[in-house]
Structure formats: C-alpha cells, structure tokens
Design a protein around this motif. Structure first.
Motif, PDB file in Angstrom:
ATOM      1  N   LYS B 180       0.688  -1.224  -0.034  1.00  0.00           N
ATOM      2  CA  LYS B 180       0.050   0.191   0.229  1.00  0.00           C
ATOM      3  C   LYS B 180       1.057   1.150  -0.483  1.00  0.00           C
ATOM      4  N   GLU B 184       1.105   3.829  -2.978  1.00  0.00           N
ATOM      5  CA  GLU B 184       1.246   5.909  -2.972  1.00  0.00           C
ATOM      6  C   GLU B 184       2.264   6.065  -3.044  1.00  0.00           C
ATOM      7  N   GLU B 187       2.528   6.414  -6.773  1.00  0.00           N
ATOM      8  CA  GLU B 187       1.830   7.786  -7.737  1.00  0.00           C
ATOM      9  C   GLU B 187       2.036   8.702  -8.153  1.00  0.00           C
ATOM     10  N   SER B 188       2.544   9.483  -6.183  1.00  0.00           N
ATOM     11  CA  SER B 188       3.186  10.531  -6.065  1.00  0.00           C
ATOM     12  C   SER B 188       4.282  10.735  -6.562  1.00  0.00           C
TER      13      SER B 188
END
Lengths: 484, 484
Positions: B180, B184, B187-188
């Motif tokens: 997870k 994140e 994606e960032s």
C-alpha cells in the motif's frame, strides 16, 4: 646525508623530470604507449614516488589509475579486467598505483584463491604483459621496498594524527603483522613474472634516491624506444590442445529443414534455453557467444533466435564494427576486454576479435607479425576467459558463393533490405579465396577444447539456427552439470 | 479471452514490432535518440515486456540497461550518474529496465534519504528529463502495474521452483509487504514527474495488451518525431541566485608578485592544500575545479601548481578537447557526467561544459536555442553536483590581448614550445571581441552561490597561481568546516 648531497640529488631530479617533459612530445608523436606499474609495501611511499614522476608532466599526457577492486567487480569479472581496461592509448603514460601483483599476492595470502588458481593468474599476468610488450607497449615495473622496522615506524607516525590515520588500513596492519610471509610472496611473484619484463626494486627508505632511479629508468626506456622505434614482437606459439577442424571446402552445405521441423525444434530449444538462462544466472556462469561468418550468411537472424528466449536483463548483443579512434589507439583486444559480460550474463559478439586474422590481415590494417602473433594471443585470451569460468562458443556461419550472390541480389532488389548491402560487401566478395584461406587457418589454429569453433551450415538458414541453438543448449547443459 | 481474440492480438503485436523494425532505418538516418523507461512492481513482467519490444530489432540499434546501483557506486556518485551515463547516442534506443523512479522511491521508503533529499532528487529528475527532451531525445515512460493479489500469486509461483526462485529478492518480499505504501509513493512520484513527459500506466495482468500498448506508444512517438523532425527546446530560465560579476573590460590586470613573495606563498599554500586533501578524502567530499581562460593565459601551469601537493591517487586532470564521435552523438553534458570524480577525489577540468556557450556558440557547433538553453541547463547540472555534496569552483584565467600576443610570439620562437601554438589559436584571437561578449554573458548568467566563478588576473602568472591556490584552500577550509 650532507646538505650538498641533498641539493645535488634535488637538482638531478629536476633535470630528469624536465627531460621526461621534453620527451613527451616525441612520445606523443611516435605514439608510444607507456605503462608504469608501481607496486610495493603499504606506507612505502608509492604516492609520493608517483607525484615525483608526474609533477612536471602535461596532464593531457598521463593518467594515474588505482584500480579499485570492489568485491562486486572482483567477483563478476576476470581478475585482469580492471587492469586491461586501464591500458593507455598510444602516446600516453598510464601509471598503475599498485596493480596485478598486489592483487594476486593478497588474494593468495588471504586464501581467497587456491594455489592452482594463483598459478593460473601468474600465467595470465605473463601473457598479459607479453601481449602488451609485443604490441609495442613500454612497461616499467617498480617495487618500492621497506624493512619491517621502517614500516612499523611509518604506521605509527601515520596513526598519530587524524589527517593521516585513514592512510593505514586494517589490511596494512595485517600485512605488517605478516611481513615475513608477504616478503616471501612478493619475491616469489617477482621471480615468476620478471623474465620478459624485469622488476626494479627501489629502496623506499631513500625517497629521493628511489625517485631518481625511477625517473632514470623511465627516461632510459623511452630513449631506447625512440631510437629503435616501436618494437613489435615476433610470432610465438604455445601449443594449445587444438581440435581437428575440416577445411571450409570440405563442408557439405546441403543440410536443410522443413518449416514444420524448424518450427517444432525452434519452439522446443528456445523454451529450454530460456529455462537454462535462469540456472546460468543462478550459478553465475558468464556465457560468451562469438559469431563470425560470410556477409549475408545469416548471422543477424541466427543471433535473434538465440536472444529471443533470453531475459533481456541478462544478455547483450555486441555488434563489432570498425574500431573507434580510442579503440584503434590501444592494443586490439582492449575493445573486447571492455565489453565482457558480468557473471551470469550472456554476451553475443556479432563479429569478434577474430577480425585481426581476417579483415585486418587481408586489408593490411596490421602487420604480418601482428596477425601471426594473434592466433596465440587469442588462444591465451580465451583461456583466461574460460579459466574465469566463462563458457566460450565460436560459430562460423558458413554459406557458399552462389548462395551469397543470391542473397546480395535479393537485398539489392528489396528496398527495405538495401541498407544491409554495401559496396564493401561486394569488395569482400571478390576476395573470397583469400578470405577462405585465412578462415581455414584461423579455424585450424584457434579451435581449442576450452573455446571450440563450430561450423554452421547456413545455406538453409533454418537448419543453421537450429544447429546453433542445439549446440548452445547442449554446451550450457554440460557447463551447468559440471558446476553442480 | 477467446481464441480468435488472442490470435488477433498476437497478429497486431507482430505488425507493430515489424513497424518498429521498419522505423529503425529512419530513426538511424535522422539520428533520433530514444529512451524507454520501464518501471513497475516487482514480478510485474518488465522483462517480458522488454523482450516483446526488442524481439525483432537489430541489436546494433538498441540496448537494454539495468543500472545496477551497487552500494559503492551509490555512495560515491550523484544518484543520476548511472542513468546519465547510459543515455543512448543519436539514432539508437536505450531501454532502462527500471531506473530513476524505482531508485528514488525505494530510497525514500527505506528512509535512506530524507524527505528534503527526496524533493531535490525529484527536481533533478525533472531537470534531467527536460534537458534530454529539449536536446531532441524521445522519452517514453512506462509503469507496469499489478494488484497486490496478483503480485502475491506471482511471488508464490516464482518461489515454487529452483530455476525461478532467485527472481524474488528480499527487497521484493518487503515491497509486497508494504504494497500500500509503495503504491502511494509510486503514484506521488509519477504525479510529480509527469508534467512534461507523461507516465503511461500499463496493466501488467494483461501481458499482451500491455505489450500492444507499449509498442503503439513507441511507434506513435517515433512517427510524430519523424514527421516533425527533432524538436529542440526553447530557452527556459529558472532564476538561480546569481553573484555580481564585473565585465572583463573592468578587470585590473596589473597585480603581480615578486619571486620572493611567490615562492613563499606557493610553499605555504601548497603545504596547506596537501593537508586539506587528506581531510577532504576522509570526509568524502568531491571537489570539482573548472578552468577556462584565453589561449596562453596560463591554465596548464596554474593547474600543475594545484595538482602538485595532491595525492596522485586522489585527483584527475581532465583535459577537454573537441568531442569524440560517441560524445558528439549524445547530449552535450554526457561527456562530463562520465568524467565526474568519486567522493573524496579532485577532478580538475582543463576546459569544461562551458565550451557550449563559448566556442560552440561562436563557431556555430550548436543552434542558438541550444546555447541559450545551456545557461540554465548548466546551472541545474552544477546544482545537482553541489546537492550531491561537491565543491564546485570555476576559474576564468584572464589576460589582455597584448599579453596573449607576447606569449604567442614567445611560443613561436621557442622550439620546445611551438607545439603549444596552433593555427586555431590565431583564429580564435581574431574573434577576441565576440569571445569577450560571450564570456561576459557566461559570467553574468552562471556564477551561482553554489558554484561561483572567479576571475583570475593572469598577466602575471605567479599572481594568478597564488590567487587560485588561495581560493581553493579557503573554499575547501569552508567546506570542511561546514561538514564537521
């Protein structure tokens, strides 16, 4: 030592440095490549000796290299790799701040290599130095010597203050504690490697005298070479165990496969090769595939069929075109040393170091001595590769003249293939008989048990691809089994 | 998925691969350099995606690189170093099997870099990509995505048998356990680096569809470029904090030193520099000294006075001549990236990347946009170096025209100096006013706080050498103090 004495030495040092500076231009003009190997005890003063040598030199003209042998590089390339990579180009000086001697001796002392392995390395060192020497390189080998007591004193001094303590490593302390053993090993190494290119032992306790001696030797070496010109070695042959090879004219080029046979075998063999690549990687076996062959023999397509099942992270195809200037100005094997695969990886050479005894021989790109020497040099080079653990397979992709003509015409008449056909191809074709003679000689003299040649009948490309794939799979199966 | 559907996709894949194969010739002819960055989850299938892309390509035309970031290299070079080193030459495709994204994200996740450091790296990545893009490189960035469940299944499958278990590393297991958080971070990162060159997320669970998409994007990108020709970026300026610099015409060149002053200061400063080198080495600070100046200004002698007290193992002098073909066919900063020193080492550049805004500008070796863009690109490059921890000092060795003429004549009339004087020197001399204008602009636009320019008055070489030595010593003292 008296004041006047000191002054005299400093003056002479200056004179010698200036002489070397003056020699620079001629060295450059004559394209002499020079290697200065500075070995010696920890704290013996290698650094300041080198500083003395270079202090007046034009930086465009020399380099100092400290081959940092990282455990990684170490484990993944042949041991001569960092040294071979660093050889100077013509007209330049490369100074090795410790090199293959320290490397061999330390590994033996640390028991990281067996006596057997050590012997092989010593042999490789002698081959490496002789090849460079025969190629016209000037090699000066220095050993900076100090006594146990002196080393102890220097270690103490270094460790006394922060700015210099880092200069004494654990390794150095260990060397000091094993001084006697190290001395024996150094002496035995020099004894085993001093025949062709002698060792010069300098007294590290007399800093200026040592520098004086080093510069005298260098000046003298250069003078001799400048007078006599680059000495190129005479052919020399060690008898390698050679495999029987047929003459090309005896090869039956009729074998062929139907599309069905081809597709079935291709699928099966590629699947197996893909699986094998995993094991090869796991066992860290380096694989070197060498492709040579007539123009339009089908090398490219053959290579692609081998590469297809391989993990792209694990192989490189190295197309060998005419050398770049920086390659041209170094010993001819340099551009192959620098392209070696890491362990566990495949390197597929599309044309190879055998250019030396084919195109370079026939086009006069090297002297007769050069290409005659090359058979032996190449056998040595390949033995160094297989000693390292590499699988080395060499393929001659063979067709007859009619087939070549047909393929040339096809290329000429097919727009998207035209780029593949050059004037040079036609010129080479006219020299078919001379090439055939050179190739026959090459196959006779360089097909060794450790690095064999395979003649691949390629009038039928399908047959050629399958035969090559099968050889690769079989040989890799053998290598994998042997390393269980 | 239906059988026909599968067959259709395979057929389309084949068509796209063949199209790319056909595009090869034009890409080569037009000299387009292409970068394909393949990032994604462990076990997402990066390898087989790459295999799909290259399977029909001419090996002379592409390379696959897996920048192995060894802890050593890692610690000793700027983080972009392995990627910058690997950029393709014009007319070739370089495929990065994971690259700067994975590098940045993993380091942040592992807390090996601070958030601050991470921000700087993201900025550097954007600068790096923009500079390549502006230099005419085509860049395709792919991210191969799979779900947590899918990854779990694949890891299981790999670990079930000996031949494939090695493919799952500890790192991969850890990534899976932190799926997870990783998502994140990925994606960032894509969000922060996707503005100029967009990211394409492919579904790793649909192998063929992903390959199809990748090939379509590549084909399309190439078509567009072939139609519109190489797009070269427009000048773009970020405002760097710039230092006030005088115009060359305002510089007073009269300062001079007596031999006594010179000898005394030289001895003192060189001694201090030698001591400092030990600390620099100990603290692993990379030092980059850049020399530019008029012909015969005295760069060489000045450099030698700096190099003299340095440990030869710890510095390199990099003379920058006109680029070799392989350098000429890559972005212009490449040949400097590849020459960076390791931490703790000095690199003295005898001429530098500023050739871009001087000789290349005046001789028309690059377009106006190219050299106008360069001021900003160079500021970014130097900031990346100082962010890495390097001390970057730039010296303009300055003389007036009369002094140059006197020195030219002296060289002409002194046999052992003649080689130093070339026709080109005379030609450059005629362009003094244009050069002066370019140099003034360079000094105005690239003297940053982190990488300042120093004008060295060199009508008197002794003064120039002492001034340079003093600046180097002072700046290094500061750097050392700052790193306590």
């Amino acid at each position: 030592m008296k004041k006047e004495e000191k002054a005299r030495i400093r003056a002479e040092l200056k004179a010698l440095r200036e002489k070397l500076m003056a020699q620079q231009q001629e060295i450059r003009a004559k394209g002499l490549p020079i290697i200065v190997l500075v070995e010696g005890w920890a704290t013996a003063g290698k650094g300041s000796l080198i500083a003395e040598i270079i202090s007046e030199l034009d930086p465009r003209f020399y380099n100092v290299v400290t081959p940092i042998v990282t455990p990684e590089a170490e484990a993944r390339y042949p041991f001569l790799y960092p040294y071979a990579k660093a050889i100077p180009e013509n007209g330049k000086i490369m100074i090795y701040d410790a090199g293959w001697m320290e490397d061999c001796v330390r590994k033996l002392m640390r028991r990281e290599i067996t006596k057997e392995e050590y012997k092989k390395r010593v042999r490789a060192v002698n081959e490496f130095e002789r090849q460079l020497h025969d190629g016209g390189y000037l090699i000066l080998k220095l050993f900076l010597d100090i006594s146990r007591e002196e080393q102890q004193a220097r270690i103490r001094a270094f460790r006394e203050n922060y700015e210099t303590e880092w200069r004494v490593s654990r390794e150095d302390l260990w060397q000091h504690s094993e001084y006697k053993l190290f001395r024996e090993s150094y002496e035995s190494f020099m004894d085993k490697t001093g025949k062709l290119i002698p060792w010069h032992v300098l007294d590290g306790e007399k800093k200026n005298a040592a520098a004086l001696e080093a510069l005298r030797l260098l000046n003298g070496m250069v003078d001799t070479a400048l007078e006599s010109g680059r000495t190129v070695g005479k052919p020399f042959e060690e008898d390698f165990p050679l495999l029987e090879m047929p003459k090309l004219s005896e090869v039956d080029l009729s074998p062929a496969l139907t599309d069905e046979e081809y597709r079935a075998l291709l699928k099966k063999l590629q699947k197996r090769l893909g699986e094998l690549h995993n094991v090869i990687y796991r066992k860290k076996i380096p694989v070197i595939l060498c492709y040579e062959g007539w123009d339009a023999a089908g090398k490219g397509g053959n290579i692609r069929r081998i590469a297809k099942p391989l993990d792209p992270r694990g192989f490189d195809v190295m197309p060998i075109a005419s050398p770049t200037p920086e390659e041209l100005h170094r010993q001819y094997l340099w551009r192959f040393w620098t392209r070696l695969p890491r362990t566990g990886h495949f390197c597929i050479f599309d044309r190879t170091w055998y250019g030396r005894v084919m195109v370079e021989r026939l086009e006069g790109f090297c002297s007769e001595d050069d290409w005659k020497r090359a058979y032996n040099e190449i056998n040595e080079f390949e033995r160094q590769l297989t000693d390292w653990g590499a699988v080395v397979l060499k393929f001659w992709i063979h067709i007859d003249q009619d087939t070549q003509l047909a393929r040339f015409n096809d290329r000429q008449n097919t727009p998207e293939k035209q780029w593949k056909l050059t004037e040079e191809d036609w010129r080479n074709r006219e020299k078919w008989p001379q090439y055939e003679e050179a190739i026959d000689e090459m196959l006779q003299k360089t097909s060794t048990e450790n690095a064999p040649w395979f003649i691949i009948e390629s009038n039928d490309k399908k047959f050629a691809r399958i035969k090559t794939l099968k050889i690769v799979v079989d040989e890799l199966e053998r290598a994998v089994a042997a390393r269980l």
